[in-house]
Design a protein around this motif. Sequence first.
Motif, PDB file in Angstrom:
ATOM      1  N   ALA A   5       0.818  -1.205   0.000  1.00 49.53           N
ATOM      2  CA  ALA A   5       0.000   0.000   0.000  1.00 49.53           C
ATOM      3  C   ALA A   5       0.855   1.260   0.000  1.00 49.53           C
ATOM      4  O   ALA A   5       0.445   2.289  -0.560  1.00 49.53           O
ATOM      5  N   GLN A   6       2.034   1.223   0.595  1.00 46.69           N
ATOM      6  CA  GLN A   6       2.888   2.408   0.669  1.00 46.69           C
ATOM      7  C   GLN A   6       3.467   2.807  -0.686  1.00 46.69           C
ATOM      8  O   GLN A   6       3.987   3.907  -0.841  1.00 46.69           O
ATOM      9  N   THR A  42       0.057   6.261  -2.509  1.00 48.54           N
ATOM     10  CA  THR A  42      -0.776   6.749  -1.420  1.00 48.54           C
ATOM     11  C   THR A  42      -1.499   8.028  -1.810  1.00 48.54           C
ATOM     12  O   THR A  42      -1.315   8.584  -2.906  1.00 48.54           O
ATOM     13  N   THR A  43      -2.297   8.519  -0.887  1.00 52.36           N
ATOM     14  CA  THR A  43      -3.002   9.787  -1.093  1.00 52.36           C
ATOM     15  C   THR A  43      -2.017  10.929  -1.294  1.00 52.36           C
ATOM     16  O   THR A  43      -2.281  11.862  -2.070  1.00 52.36           O
TER      17      THR A  43
END
Length: 492
Positions: A421-422, A425-426
């Motif tokens: 996920a890293q 990201t946003t």
Amino acid sequence: MNDLPREIIIEILRFLPGADLKNASLACKLWNTLIESTCLWSIALDGYDKEEKNHFIRTTNRKFGTIKITHHLNEDNRVHVHEIFRKHGANVQKLILSQSRVDNVRTVADLLSCTPNLKHTVLNTRHILAVRDLPPDHVLPDLTKLKKLELRLVDQGIIKCFGKAKLATMEIEEMRLVDFGVLSHFLLSQDMLTSLTVKNYWSPRSTLAGMQKLNHTSTGPWDKLAFSMLETAIGTSYDHDQLMRYVKSQTDNRKQMEVGNFNRAMPSTVYECVSAMPKLDTLNVSIGQIPWDKDIYAQLGENKSVRTIELWDDCIRFNDDDEDDVQFLGNFLAKFPNVRRLILRDTEVHMNKKILAMTTSVSKLEALSVDVFDESLSGCVNISNLKSLRIQHLRGIIDWSQFTKRHTRLAELTVCTLREAQFFTTDDIDQMASNVDLQRLRLGDGFVADDRFFEIIQKKCANLKVLHLHRSCIANGLKHYSVNALQLHDVV
């Protein structure tokens, strides 16, 4: 949800895959009734099924959209299989015969006669049929809805079963062809066919001769035509002549051409024909079949009609420290000056670096698609007109701020899967939205969409038209429903 109209509930349930469909059928009586009576299931018949399963199949009201048969079709089980198809055949849209032996062509024809709504058939029978032909008076199955047919390792006699089909796509792999007359006659009847792929691993010579003969008897209005020969080289002058006659015959009509997977280099004269194809839009090439000799390119003309080039790896290896050994890629790409889209399929990062270093010869390139993308590869992308980037697997943290500063025209980004996920990201979206005007964004499994993500989309992406997210990206309780472009998908 049960308060919704029944038609809407059914449409929702039809999107569920098999395992989830089974679980949903246990949720309540209403769902069980709707699922059992309206949704399409898949089933496999392997010849070792217990009587309980056979009884269930014969008596259930479930609708089977896909049936896969992995056992032999012979006199011992023909009646049992026909009984299943007589009950469920009207719902079958995909039929797969995998690793099966069929003792009689008529057996296949009789099964097909029970499937008037069939859309896709895959036949992979590894044993020669004992009875190869249909009786002259046999009524052919009505398969007007069949659009795709895949034949692998089957006897040519089975083609006659599909005489009433209206195919759009046909793939043939290692068919046992006694002569091309049967195939030629069949293809002449397929006036809606737009894509034909022929792969013959063991006898390319007969394949080339047959396809050449076919070209004389058919207008062949196919947009795409591809054929691959892996095990036998185009080594003799006879083989070369057959190949060239066939390729030349395709010059005027083909919109998509696939070249590759020979175990020797493709004759350079093939590319002379490719460069002269006026309607060619898409060229698929294995990297090992691209000419290395720079003198060849001095003789080749430019093909200005090609808009898409797809390159794939066939285990060729280069010296990582030597840029000269991939100069042939630059020479090759330069012969297609109007290419807008480059697809790198099944290629490793080290090879992608080499290829991307050569993209300077394609000044109009706007779209790039890669299987694997990481930080080292992102630094190799310097495409001034890049508008679209598609990444199948993201395997590292990218400095998107620097990337988008180099590619200020980027408007479309697709990331299908993230290893972690890293890796995206946003914060990355925030950096990108500060530098480029995103209009299409598709993010797959592994991305986490939080409330801040949607706030950035609303504030910084005013022109966003498409926002596709994998269902796993969304957490419960998010305030994302005011984003009009949002759509959730099982696959990105």
